[in-house]
Design an enzyme around this catalytic site. Structure first.
Site, mmCIF file in Angstrom:
data_model
loop_
_atom_site.group_PDB
_atom_site.id
_atom_site.type_symbol
_atom_site.label_atom_id
_atom_site.label_comp_id
_atom_site.label_asym_id
_atom_site.label_seq_id
_atom_site.Cartn_x
_atom_site.Cartn_y
_atom_site.Cartn_z
ATOM 1 N N HIS A 1 0.825 -1.205 0.000
ATOM 2 C CA HIS A 1 0.000 0.000 0.000
ATOM 3 C C HIS A 1 0.855 1.249 0.000
ATOM 4 C CE1 HIS A 1 0.760 -0.820 4.281
ATOM 5 N NE2 HIS A 1 0.602 0.483 4.484
ATOM 6 N N ARG B 1 -2.985 2.882 13.876
ATOM 7 C CA ARG B 1 -2.865 1.542 13.306
ATOM 8 C C ARG B 1 -2.632 0.504 14.392
ATOM 9 N NH1 ARG B 1 2.189 0.742 9.672
ATOM 10 N NH2 ARG B 1 3.020 -0.501 11.394
#
Length: 406
Positions: free
Chosen positions: A341, A356
């Site tokens: 990503h 996260r």
């Protein structure tokens, strides 16, 4: 992404300590601060009116022991293959592209049962990344969700929240205090799989945006399944026999250059270029521009050519990608074992703040090791889907040109 360096030495498995080439690259970039790994803190002076000031980035001056082997059990193994409990709870299921990405509407992540969490792990393993909007899940609830899928990773260099007790949270934060410096990184370098240099890199990883720009700051994911499927059988077989060095050295050197403590010494690990997902049994390319340094056991020119091809397909082939436009309280959950990503850094001077949670997965498994350990044959995802749909398989030996017009 930290400055890319090419390792000139490694050991079998994992090696500690910087290497000369990485040191040289980091030294040359000492004055360059990458917005993803060395965010500036000059905007921290007067933020008492910011709703999430307690979750702004903090770099603790502590030292952690090296990571050892961690026992993990993929919860996707326990899921209903049809995922009835999870999907029946959604008001809408939207597959965003054929290769990657699904959005579930009407789901509250705080209310998931253990069975639904297992089914979500399987859905993420199949679709690469799953998106949710309007999620009120707190950061501590986000951590608990992550723990259902595995022991949580603590990052050695990037920031944690100011609030105590959240060392397992990785903070993503950028604001208007510093304009991004395009001389510090290239867009291709920003593509990565999180901490792929660890002996046991992450599995189902979640990110929640708590503050975002009115537009911009999107994230793109690229499917390692689709990348593998795109190649000829001969090249697939060749890649399956290769391993590559993944390195934390440049990231650690970048943190030191920014004046931050490296909480755990950097490591390098050797992983298969093609790994097999333990639940789906599908083959995925497992390299990324951010941390993969070289192919083991081949001439440098060959290694460079292979990685250049793979990196450019990851970053530039839209057929493998999905792009997500964040809103506050959006959550993405992706499987770091099968996707890479990258975020767009087009939102300056607005603030983008996200949190996260990153569970450890298993040690990456090669095709040969997977088949030996399980007695099963590892599969090509695209071929399996075509078989399930009753579609004819392509004639890969055909010399007939297949055109496309748009």
């Amino acid at each position: 992404m930290a400055p890319v360096a090419t390792a000139d030495a490694t050991t079998n498995g994992t090696a500690n300590g910087p290497v000369k080439a990485a040191k040289a690259a980091a030294s040359a970039a000492t004055q360059l601060f990458n917005p993803f790994y060395s965010p500036d803190v000059s905007g921290d002076g007067n933020d008492s009116d910011y709703q999430f000031a307690n979750l702004k980035p903090h770099w603790p001056d502590v030292k952690w022991e090296p990571l050892g082997e961690i026992e993990v059990q993929d919860r996707g193994h326990f899921a209903d293959p049809e995922k009835k409990s999870l999907l029946s709870a959604a008001s809408k299921v939207t597959h965003l592209t054929p290769a990657i990405g699904t959005e579930l509407s009407g789901i509250d992540l705080r209310q998931l049962t253990d069975a639904q969490k297992d089914e979500l792990a399987l859905l993420v393993a199949e679709r690469g990344v799953v998106f949710f909007r309007d999620q009120e899940i707190s950061v501590r609830e986000q951590l608990e969700l992550g723990r259902h899928w595995g022991p949580l990773h603590k990052h050695a260099t990037t920031p944690v929240p100011r609030e105590p007790g959240l060392e397992e949270v990785h903070v993503v934060y950028n604001d208007g205090s510093r304009r991004p410096d395009p001389s510090a990184f290239s867009k291709l370098e920003l593509w990565h799989s999180d901490v792929s240099y660890e002996l046991q890199p992450p599995s189902a990883t979640s990110l929640k945006v708590i503050t975002g720009p009115p537009y911009g700051g999107d994230t793109l994911w690229s499917s390692g399944y689709a990348l593998y499927s795109s190649f000829s059988p001969g090249f697939q077989k060749y890649l399956e026999g290769l391993t590559a060095v993944h390195s934390a050295v440049a990231q650690a050197d970048g943190a030191r250059a920014a004046g931050h403590t490296v909480r755990r010494e950097p490591v390098e690990s050797v992983h298969p270029v093609v790994r097999v997902h333990p639940v789906t049994g599908w083959k995925s390319i497992y390299v990324n521009p951010g941390f993969t340094r070289r192919i083991v056991g081949v001439p440098k020119a060959e290694s460079d050519a292979i990685l250049e091809l793979l990196f450019r397909q990851i970053a530039e082939n839209p057929d493998f990608q999905v792009r997500f436009r964040w809103e506050p309280n959006s959550v993405a959950i992706w499987d770091n074992r099968i996707v890479t990503h990258s975020a767009t850094f087009d939102f300056w001077p607005h603030t983008r703040h996200a949190l996260r949670a990153t569970p450890h997965g298993e040690r990456p498994t090669s095709v040969a090791d997977y088949e030996k350990a399980t007695g099963k044959v590892a599969k090509d995802r695209q071929l399996e889907i075509w078989k399930q749909q009753g579609l004819p398989l392509p004639n890969l030996d055909s010399t007939v040109s297949r055109g496309y017009t748009d």
